[in-house]
Design an enzyme around this catalytic site. Structure first.
Site, short mmCIF file in Angstrom:
data_model
loop_
_atom_site.label_atom_id
_atom_site.label_comp_id
_atom_site.label_asym_id
_atom_site.label_seq_id
_atom_site.Cartn_x
_atom_site.Cartn_y
_atom_site.Cartn_z
N SER A 1 0.69 -1.16 0.06
CA SER A 1 -0.21 -0.04 -0.06
C SER A 1 1.35 1.41 -0.10
O SER A 1 1.87 1.74 -1.14
CB SER A 1 -0.94 -0.19 1.46
OG SER A 1 -1.63 1.07 0.87
N ASP B 1 -9.26 -4.45 -6.18
CA ASP B 1 -8.19 -3.61 -5.30
C ASP B 1 -10.02 -2.55 -4.50
O ASP B 1 -9.80 -1.77 -6.06
CB ASP B 1 -6.90 -2.83 -4.86
CG ASP B 1 -6.59 -1.96 -4.07
OD1 ASP B 1 -7.53 -2.04 -3.08
OD2 ASP B 1 -5.40 -1.70 -4.32
N HIS C 1 -7.59 -5.30 -2.14
CA HIS C 1 -6.37 -5.23 -1.64
C HIS C 1 -5.64 -5.33 -0.12
O HIS C 1 -4.06 -5.11 -0.44
CB HIS C 1 -6.34 -3.27 -0.35
CG HIS C 1 -5.65 -2.17 0.08
ND1 HIS C 1 -4.65 -1.74 -1.15
CD2 HIS C 1 -4.73 -1.84 1.13
CE1 HIS C 1 -3.94 -0.91 -0.54
NE2 HIS C 1 -3.62 -1.30 0.71
#
Length: 805
Positions: free
Chosen positions: A668, A741, A775
């Site tokens: 991330s 995501d 994610h």
């Protein structure tokens, strides 16, 4: 500086230019597989009394088949329309009861052989626990009697678990309110075959709507129809024998919340119009008070669609918010209202005010307290004692107010006022206890409140129990862990008079287990005895190292030496980090890691590579500091490079590594960090970037802790975007991203476009898109393949890197 517009135009040329490789899911080497497939001990869910616990077991991962079940993404929700539950629910496949006094685990009778369990909720007296079981067709409601260790199915598989809480216990524990699928539910529109009847048109007439780049939003009328059909429910009252009566007819029910005495309930429903730019929780909603028999008492709150808010992280809507019940009263509502128009730019003495309203809700609201910053939490106790808390993001401040809720003429006293990033001086969290309603209120004994703290300090992590006198405002430490050989986490005060604590203790080689500790007598009694499932890592060397950045800022990281380490040999190293923003250097340099924390190789961890001959520096500090008027991101790149270089220098000085063979990685914002480090320095042999964002102009109204929008700080957005500097990339980069995501800002296109740019400019880069993954990654096949990809990349570009490369 390159012109932003030139780079943006060039980016258009790089669409769909990468070649694909046909590849089935791969598995990593055996030593990594052994760790990745280890069977984990259960999650422990203990009751307040501490005599029983529910043990929840599950597989570490989903299967790709599970992840490939039908999914609709609507209004910020991800729904399985066949089973009508959140499509990515992590299920438990076994539960049992632990008799704590006897130390005996008891299997639960009457459950099906194969189950998918979730949504565990204690009854008000904690003698029972309700939960859901998802079948191939839908969701059932079950209840287990804790003492009897016997389960009972209450409903068929027709629950609606798509939105909000699915069920709510009546106060006496005799029945539950349950959301079920309505009989008039219509068939969903299949958008793959539906014929459009017109365009989708969005308009704005001068209002400012500076929203984040939300994912899974509604896109058209077909989405609106499907969303409505999926969130509509009936509400039934279901007793413990499975008898049911209709309690409320069909609506888009979200939250159900009984008053402490069980005589009233707040019911929140989503209303129209829907929005295409914000998720469902900013759609219009209505909250109505009913009595327990379903009779409407009062419509207490109507909130319009919230697409526009003032600018800033601390912006809020006007009107009642945080509406809930006082935990210490039978049926008294409380809520917050803004005093600054919800605009952080407005200068006022107090920003929020808290109000109350007693049943039967026909009187005038009364003020309880005003807070200087934005209200965010309340601890109720009794008529004379309560604690309110507020916070302000911009200066990282938290305050706790001690006040008398029965007399607002008495000025509230601020008893804690601190920077929430100052972990060394964190006073801890107020301890609560269940009252006669089964609700959590402040633990108050002889004018003393109690706080449990993590105990971060320069000397290590030493959790504590403090006693705080509400009259003298002085604290007295009742217990503190020594933190020498173990890491302790104090969970709860079970019996103040005898000194009984529920605590969890671990070491780097011993799996976390639960204990009763008596801080008065010193006795320590084990509740669980879970074995270490990662035997191969049991003897690895682990330490927290401290070092200084070039500007003198003290940093730290958790250093591991590989299995079979030979003194004097130089090893390759994997660094794994995540940047954090701070407003002062004193808090940025604090150490929050413990060398005694259990060595746990979760799926995203670099610890696996201890088995492959790598030194690992994990959680190394990457603070980005902006003091005074300066924002952290004003010097993001310089500080980022300095953080990484200081870490490499520190480990190199210890003689452990070949500094020409260092990899850096992150997930991330850590992926964003990785791409920037490879772009702006020559310190690394390779990088691994998972689920990142690389072009900040695609998140123009703020990202991470950046409050300014693109038009206010275009140079910041430009300089921080690796995409804008793709021509400077000179180090091999492995990019991994879930194809689904849903995290704000890190949509999959970010990796696809960055890969296109890097490939077009001749960089060494590999992009791995994981089907169906979000994610974070969930399927076993995906996770094992990610471990394989990372291992292959490290072996080729780091361990076996040629010195002249």
């Amino acid at each position: 500086m390159k012109k932003i517009i030139v780079i943006t135009l060039i980016s258009i040329l790089y669409l769909n230019t990468y070649s694909q490789i046909d590849l089935e899911y791969q598995t990593p080497p055996d030593e990594i597989m052994e760790l990745a497939d280890a069977k984990l001990p259960p999650y422990v869910y203990m009751n307040e009394e501490g005599n029983f616990a529910v043990l929840l077991y599950r597989n570490q991962y989903k299967s790709i088949e599970e992840l490939s079940e039908t999914e609709l993404r609507l209004g910020g929700l991800r729904i399985n329309p066949l089973t009508n539950i959140y499509s990515r629910t992590r299920y438990y496949n076994k539960i049992s009861v632990l008799d704590v006094e006897k130390g005996k685990e008891i299997s639960i009778a009457n459950l099906p052989e194969k189950v998918r369990l979730a949504n565990f909720t204690w009854s008000p007296d904690q003698t029972m626990m309700a939960f859901t079981n998802t079948t191939l067709k839908g969701v059932e409601l079950w209840v287990v009697d804790i003492k009897k260790a016997a389960a009972n199915k209450l409903t068929s598989d027709n629950l609606n678990a798509n939105l909000g809480n699915i069920f709510e216990w009546f106060q006496d524990g005799s029945a539950l309110l349950v959301k079920t699928l309505p009989n008039d539910k219509k068939s969903l529109i299949d958008k793959a075959v539906a014929v459009p009847t017109g365009p989708t048109v969005s308009v704005n007439e001068g209002q400012k709507a500076q929203n984040r780049t939300y994912q899974d939003l509604l896109k058209d009328k077909d989405d609106e129809f499907n969303f409505e059909q999926l969130v509509r429910s009936d509400i039934y009252k279901v007793d413990l024998k499975g008898n049911k009566t209709l309690w409320k007819k069909t609506a888009m029910y979200n939250q159900l919340n009984f008053s402490p005495d069980g005589n009233y309930i707040l019911v929140t429903t989503i209303e129209k119009p829907f929005s295409y730019i914000v998720p469902y929780y900013r759609f219009p909603f209505t909250t109505v008070i009913y009595n327990k028999d379903g009779k409407e008492i009062k419509k207490i709150l109507e909130v319009p669609l919230i697409e526009e808010l003032p600018k800033g992280f601390m912006a809020e809507r006007k009107g009642m918010r945080e509406l809930s019940w006082r935990a210490d009263k039978p049926s008294t509502l409380y809520w917050a209202e803004v005093l600054d128009e919800g605009d952080p730019e407005v200068e006022v003495e107090y920003r929020d005010e808290i109000f109350e309203l007693d049943a039967p809700f026909t009187g005038e609201k009364r003020s309880s307290i005003k807070t200087k910053s934005r209200f965010y939490r309340m601890y109720w106790c009794n008529d004379n004692v309560a604690i309110a808390m507020d916070y302000w993001w911009n200066n990282r401040n938290i305050k706790a107010y001690l006040f008398n809720p029965s007399d607002n003429s008495q000025e509230a006293e601020i008893i804690h006022d601190y920077n929430y990033q100052d972990r060394y001086n964190d006073p801890g969290n107020f301890q609560t206890v269940r009252n006669e309603f089964g609700k959590s209120i402040l633990l108050l004994d002889d004018n003393n409140l109690y706080l449990l703290g993590d105990g971060y300090s320069e000397d290590g992590v030493k959790p504590f129990v403090d006693e705080f006198n509400i009259h003298s405002k002085e604290s007295n430490r009742l217990y503190q862990s020594d933190g020498k050989e173990t890491l302790e986490s104090i969970i709860d005060i079970k019996d103040l008079k005898t000194g009984k604590l529920l605590t969890r203790i671990e070491s780097k080689s011993k799996y976390p287990n639960y204990y009763f500790r008596n801080f008065k007598s010193g006795d320590l009694r084990a509740i669980t005895q879970f074995e270490n499932p990662f035997k191969s890592l049991q003897g690895v060397h682990k330490e927290v190292i401290k070092y200084n950045r070039a500007d003198g800022l003290e940093l730290s990281g958790t250093l591991y030496l590989p299995i079979g380490y030979n003194e004097g040999k130089k090893y390759p190293m994997v660094m794994w980090a995540y940047p954090h923003e701070f407003k002062d250097k004193s808090t940025a340099g604090q150490v929050t890691s413990s060398p005694n924390e259990f060595v746990y190789p979760w799926y995203g961890s670099p610890i696996f590579w201890l088995t492959r001959g790598y030194v690992v520096l994990d959680d190394d500090a990457f603070p980005i500091v902006g003091e005074g008027e300066e924002e952290p991101n004003d010097t993001f790149i310089e500080q980022l490079v300095a953080n990484g270089r200081a870490a490499i220098d520190a480990v190199d000085a210890l003689g452990y590594i070949d500094r020409n063979k260092v990899a850096v990685g992150g997930h991330s914002y850590g992926a964003f960090m990785t791409a920037n480090l490879l772009t702006h320095s020559n310190d690394y042999a390779a990088g691994i970037a998972r689920s990142g964002a690389y072009n900040r102009t695609l998140t123009p109204f703020g990202f991470q802790s950046e409050e300014r929008n693109y038009w206010e700080a275009p140079e910041i957005y430009y300089e921080m975007s690796p995409f804008m500097h793709a021509d400077e990339m000179k180090t091999p980069l492995l990019m991994i991203h879930g194809s689904a995501d849903n995290n704000s800002g890190t949509y999959t296109m970010q990796s696809e476009r960055y890969f296109n740019a890097l490939k077009g400019l001749g960089a060494t880069v590999r992009l791995v898109l994981l089907p169906k993954e979000s994610h974070g990654y969930a399927a076993r096949e995906s996770i094992l393949h990610v471990l394989w990809e990372q291992d292959q990349w490290l072996e080729k570009y780091v361990k076996n890197r040629k010195i002249n490369e």
